[in-house]
Write a protein that holds these residues in place. Structure first.
Motif, mmCIF file in Angstrom:
data_model
loop_
_atom_site.group_PDB
_atom_site.id
_atom_site.type_symbol
_atom_site.label_atom_id
_atom_site.label_comp_id
_atom_site.label_asym_id
_atom_site.label_seq_id
_atom_site.Cartn_x
_atom_site.Cartn_y
_atom_site.Cartn_z
ATOM 1 N N SER A 14 71.522 52.880 124.810
ATOM 2 C CA SER A 14 72.265 52.908 123.767
ATOM 3 C C SER A 14 71.625 53.855 122.978
ATOM 4 O O SER A 14 70.635 54.277 123.295
ATOM 5 C CB SER A 14 72.352 51.420 122.934
ATOM 6 N N ARG A 16 77.059 50.920 128.885
ATOM 7 C CA ARG A 16 75.994 50.913 128.208
ATOM 8 C C ARG A 16 75.028 49.553 128.761
ATOM 9 O O ARG A 16 75.828 48.955 129.083
ATOM 10 C CB ARG A 16 75.797 50.955 126.697
ATOM 11 N N LEU A 17 73.681 49.836 128.805
ATOM 12 C CA LEU A 17 73.009 48.563 129.041
ATOM 13 C C LEU A 17 73.194 47.363 128.145
ATOM 14 O O LEU A 17 73.546 47.656 126.918
ATOM 15 C CB LEU A 17 71.615 48.738 128.983
ATOM 16 N N SER A 18 73.179 46.147 128.660
ATOM 17 C CA SER A 18 73.482 44.946 127.687
ATOM 18 C C SER A 18 72.384 44.836 126.840
ATOM 19 O O SER A 18 71.051 45.212 127.309
ATOM 20 C CB SER A 18 73.729 43.788 128.629
ATOM 21 N N PRO A 19 72.603 44.229 125.657
ATOM 22 C CA PRO A 19 71.111 43.759 124.822
ATOM 23 C C PRO A 19 70.113 43.031 125.512
ATOM 24 O O PRO A 19 69.063 43.138 125.328
ATOM 25 C CB PRO A 19 72.093 42.925 123.742
ATOM 26 N N SER A 20 70.527 42.255 126.501
ATOM 27 C CA SER A 20 69.812 41.189 127.269
ATOM 28 C C SER A 20 68.626 42.231 128.189
ATOM 29 O O SER A 20 67.716 41.721 128.574
ATOM 30 C CB SER A 20 70.202 40.420 128.264
ATOM 31 N N GLU A 22 68.240 45.852 127.296
ATOM 32 C CA GLU A 22 67.623 46.802 126.495
ATOM 33 C C GLU A 22 66.343 46.183 125.779
ATOM 34 O O GLU A 22 65.434 46.778 125.267
ATOM 35 C CB GLU A 22 68.667 47.412 125.559
#
Length: 215
Positions: free
Chosen positions: A23, A146-150, A152
């Motif tokens: 992100s 995008r990469l997941s919050p878990s 990142e």
């Protein structure tokens, strides 16, 4: 990309590549981390940081055989004198070896080895995040999300911890080199999007009140 003159004057060039699908907040944070880490590395390139590593304490003297006499004491003394003579002769015959070791082992050099280990570990983690995305979405025609919050959040926290560890190594090296006129960069915190949410408290286990019996 850093200017060529700054690259040539630095003992190590820090290059951090955000993983694919990162992100904007994570990309921005990695860019800030690269600049901060480079500033810490550049401190180790100062001439006054290239001081020899402090010499270790000399070993204790060889034990003396108490109560020995005659042939035992004479043999011990002869062996001890022979070892000292051979050691001194070797040092005189090979002075370049000892001086080379002393010259190459500097405080900044030893600190740079440890700093590189921390930074290379971070780079491996960032590359692993990108590989995971490529495995999950191998078809080039489909744009990778995008990469997941878990994914990142751990990368952001590792980036932060790497800066803290590098700062610690450099500051201790400066103390050992007796260099005090240093201005260290400020370590940025991850943005709120990259910070794990607080863990909600566990609900208290309800226990049934004791029953009362009427008499």
């Amino acid at each position: 990309m850093r200017a060529p003159e700054s690259i040539s004057s630095s003992p190590y060039v820090v290059e951090l590549d955000p993983p694919p699908g990162a992100s904007i907040p994570l990309r921005s944070y990695i860019t800030k981390a690269q600049k901060v880490l480079q500033q810490f590395v550049d401190v180790l390139g100062r001439p006054d940081m290239a001081k020899p590593v402090p010499e270790p304490e000399p070993p204790p003297p060889a034990p003396v055989l108490d109560g020995s006499s005659g042939a035992t004491a004479a043999a011990y003394a002869a062996t001890h004198d022979t070892l000292q003579t051979h050691s001194a002769a070797w040092q005189l015959a090979h002075p370049e070896v000892d001086s080379s070791v002393r010259r190459t082992r500097t405080i900044s050099g030893e600190a740079l080895k440890e700093v590189k280990e921390h930074i290379e570990g971070l780079k491996d983690a960032l590359r692993a995040g990108g590989v995971l995305m490529m495995v999950s979405y191998p078809t080039p025609a489909i744009p990778a999300p995008r990469l997941s919050p878990s994914m990142e959040r751990p990368l952001a926290m590792l980036t932060y911890r790497t800066m803290v560890r590098v700062a610690s190594v450099v500051s201790f090296a400066a103390m050992a080199a007796l260099v005090s006129d240093l201005k260290y960069p400020e370590i940025p915190d991850p943005s709120p999007e990259l910070v794990p949410p607080p863990t909600p408290p566990k609900p208290e286990k309800w226990t049934e009140p004791p029953k009362t019996f009427e008499v």
